[in-house]
Design a protein around this motif. Sequence first.
Motif, PDB file in Angstrom:
ATOM      1  N   ASP A 155       3.739  -1.841   2.580  1.00 45.58           N
ATOM      2  CA  ASP A 155       3.171  -2.898   1.638  1.00 45.58           C
ATOM      3  C   ASP A 155       1.823  -3.289   2.311  1.00 45.58           C
ATOM      4  OD1 ASP A 155       3.830  -5.772   3.496  1.00 45.58           O
ATOM      5  OD2 ASP A 155       4.918  -3.769   3.764  1.00 45.58           O
ATOM      6  N   ASP A 156       1.006  -3.996   1.804  1.00 47.16           N
ATOM      7  CA  ASP A 156      -0.357  -4.476   2.407  1.00 47.16           C
ATOM      8  C   ASP A 156      -0.263  -5.163   3.930  1.00 47.16           C
ATOM      9  OD1 ASP A 156      -1.448  -3.142   0.220  1.00 47.16           O
ATOM     10  OD2 ASP A 156      -1.771  -4.978  -0.794  1.00 47.16           O
ATOM     11  N   SER A 157       0.976  -6.093   3.770  1.00 44.51           N
ATOM     12  CA  SER A 157       1.225  -6.825   5.259  1.00 44.51           C
ATOM     13  C   SER A 157       1.340  -5.986   6.195  1.00 44.51           C
ATOM     14  CB  SER A 157       2.255  -7.843   4.861  1.00 44.51           C
ATOM     15  OG  SER A 157       1.857  -8.986   3.909  1.00 44.51           O
ATOM     16  N   PRO A 190      -3.414   2.560  -1.946  1.00 43.67           N
ATOM     17  CA  PRO A 190      -3.887   1.744  -1.038  1.00 43.67           C
ATOM     18  C   PRO A 190      -4.088   2.099   0.282  1.00 43.67           C
ATOM     19  CG  PRO A 190      -1.760   0.735  -1.728  1.00 43.67           C
ATOM     20  CD  PRO A 190      -2.225   1.731  -2.990  1.00 43.67           C
ATOM     21  N   SER A 407      -0.655 -10.472  -0.260  1.00 42.06           N
ATOM     22  CA  SER A 407      -0.632  -9.330  -1.383  1.00 42.06           C
ATOM     23  C   SER A 407       0.743  -9.450  -2.156  1.00 42.06           C
ATOM     24  CB  SER A 407      -1.120  -8.055  -0.537  1.00 42.06           C
ATOM     25  OG  SER A 407      -0.945  -6.881  -1.593  1.00 42.06           O
ATOM     26  N   ALA A 448      -5.242 -12.729   0.219  1.00 44.09           N
ATOM     27  CA  ALA A 448      -5.260 -11.202   0.507  1.00 44.09           C
ATOM     28  C   ALA A 448      -6.308 -10.564   0.386  1.00 44.09           C
ATOM     29  CB  ALA A 448      -4.161 -10.873  -0.610  1.00 44.09           C
TER      30      ALA A 448
END
Length: 956
Positions: A155-157, A190, A407, A448
């Motif tokens: 994930d983005d985090s 991503p 995000s 985000a």
Amino acid sequence: MQWPQHSSELIGREPEMGALADSYQLAGESKPQAVIISGEAGLGKTRLVQEFQHGLPHEARVLVGQCVDLGPLATPYAPIVAILRALAADIGVAALMELAGPGGDALALLLPEAGVAGRPGPSPNRVLEAVSTVFEKASVSRPLVVVVEDLHWADDSTLAILRFILRAFNGGRFLLAMTYRSDDLHRGHPLKAFLAEAERGRYVKAVALARLDRGQVRQLMEAATEDAVDFEFVENVFARSDGIPFFVEELLGLGDCAAPGDLPSSLKDLLLARYERLEEPVQYFLRVLAAGGVSVRHSQAELAFDHPQEEFEASARAAQRARLIDVDGECYSFRHALVREAIHADLLPGERTRFHTRYAQALEAAGAIHRDAAEIAFHWDAANDVEKTFASSLAAMAQARANFAYSTAAKMGERALELWDRVIDPSVVAGIPQYRLMARTAAAHSLAGDGERSLAVIRLAAADPSATGTDRARLLAAQARYLGFNAKPGSDALLLEAIELTPPGSDDILRASLLNSLAARYMLEARLQQAVETSTAALSLSSSSGNAAEQSIAANLRGVSRINAGDIAGGRSDLEAAERLAQGDTQALLRFRVNYSDILNLLGLYSESIQVAEAGIVKARERGEERTSGAILSSNAVDPLFARGDWAGAQALLDRNLSLSPPSSFHAYLLRSRIWSTLWGGDVPGAEALFRQWQPLLRALAGVEMQSRLHLATLGAELAWAGGRLDAAWQEACFLLDPEFLPLPGYDLPLLAVAARVLAARRRAGARIDDDAGRLRAVLDRDSFWPTHPAWQALFDAELGGPGLDGGELAAWHRAGTFSAVLPAHLGPYIAWRTGQAEFASGRRSEAAATLSAAVEGAEGLGALLSARLARNFAAQAGLSLDGPKQRHGGDGLTERERQVLALVAGGLSNRQIGEQLFISAKTASVHVSAIMRKLGVSSRIEAAARALSGQPGKK
């Protein structure tokens, strides 16, 4: 014949293993390292890392985290949480929180079992800092190897934490190893941006696994079977496996497929071959497990298993013996994700709904520590239960936002909005109207970093006719804020409408906040009178309501605006009040330090500016806001550091903050300083290349901020001047004469000096400049109240000195030189170069040579190599020797420069004053004085001066 199912040897991976070993050795020398391992599914990325771990010395601590395959709604921080829990299990939760230090409250968001009271401020950077600090401190006592598997599911985090670690890690014996499946990286994935940035890192090594060749496949087969294999069998397996080790071992594991016709005809058949040979109860167990993911906790799998429980353990053991799963602590893990994917794809619709429903229910029944709202939403969505997907998406959004996983929060908000019209009474379930959910989703997108999406969603929210009164005012204020974040115009009109919707008495706290937002826009646009009036209204209203934070912001904005408008004493009084009112509110205090440090720099109070900015930087780092408030404060410290002459300190601060990729507007401020220092550092082509690359961002910000517009004009004009493009330089500099120009003296004056420089150069090239010079002087006179105006006026006069306005008047350059301590440091050597030119034109060759030599010395000592090159080039063209100071043949050993310094010492000048006279830094002057005293054998400046006045400096 039954074939062994797994080779004990790692075939064909010697170079990759060597690369990992080399990185670990460097990490052991306190040089943090990172290795990114890529390859197609089945090439053995995990196996490589496992074999590497097995070979590590006993002192190494290894922590492994697995990214989770939940599609675009991946659980925030999943591998990081697993790693932290493993570390806590090893050293204890209390010791882990001690490692986190002040960031313990942020770390507790990821580990609820830590039970730390209190919540951090609204900044995801606190989490980044806390995790990085834990790893850094944990790697001091013993080597730490952190492994993050399957980044293609991250994930983005999680990526944000890894990105921060790669940029900010400063020490410790630390190695970060990451794996990802290269064939899963579609266009726009991503992970691509993360990899492109990470692989440019100084300590990052990329390791790409290739398929095995025919010889290596033979080696693998013989190692697995512990026997020689014939040519045809090797050819068949090599052709079917394409050299992918996992497929080779799967084919061998079937045991009775030596003949070509017995090999599975497709990848799916191969992946399911062992599964299909098992008894139906075992297959059922694996289908239930596949719905849970690659790795499933025993408690969850047991609750999801809806056959008799006596079948559960027997089936698990059978699946383990068939080498389809491994048992890892409390979890069942598929030996390879590809097998899990194949089994899950084979589920019947009824099974899919039933299994995912039971997993969602099992997760909802879990304790708070292990309740993952994002995973629950995933399972309800897979089970096609719209009502429960909607409710769980809202819960996941709230959880993600609380954990700063913005995000994920935005994606969950989008999912809930998509389902809004398919749910019965959605506003009742959500507890808020749709436009408010849109506003929260837009805020998550903004936090985000997705500025365009935040604007798109907030515009939809503001267009909702059911949003009226103060609700609509808040939506318009948010839209104005996002426009500002993204350097887009239009904020003013939105804020004015929002203020109209919030009349006095309706919501005074909101109205004061809106007035402050509008005053800030006016200040940035240099509409100073409007900024003063609006901030005064905000100050009055917030004083009446007793809101100290808004009072501080209003006084802060009014103070800066008053100073820029000419009321310096009144403005400083406001700023003192702003600081006093901000006590106890860190955000208001940081905002004060941002504006106060900037105005001190513009007033020429460089040391004070640096002190204020640095105090703010420390506080921003403590709050985990180094990438936001810390970045703009760092930008505010960089400029006065350059101006004071500490180029090394300025460059180090620039490097640090640019590596953290701050938000776009803060990034632009830092980039401007980088381009400017590259130019004056002597790399004109490099500066021009950077300017071309970042010009769109700089021009976008210039479109909404007058200070940025003036900065851009100065930078663009200097770049064009240095490149010999005088007409282009004038096109940039003459913005001062544009009707859109609004005065901000601290920014105008440097641009006026550059404009005068460009005009004089154009005059020397034959252009007529009389009218333009007169109009520029009118602008200069308008700024006469500014404290540094005399210094800039002296430089302006020197640039356009002489009857021909060509800068040839020696006296004007001498006068400009007397202001070297007031002007930014890089202008000292520049003025020396121009003074040397004027001296040469006056026939004073020896003085010109000495002055040009001083220009070179001062520029090189500073790092402003552009001036050094200009001075050297002119000296060469004029036939002046700058080979360096000559020794005097009197036996005293003093150089000509040292004799100049000694004469000034005898005149009673301090080191700073000597530096101003000779266009060198005070530190360089001090070095010369120390050398003189050593050579003369004296112990004080008074003795040295006495020797000079006696005319016999060499006698003892």
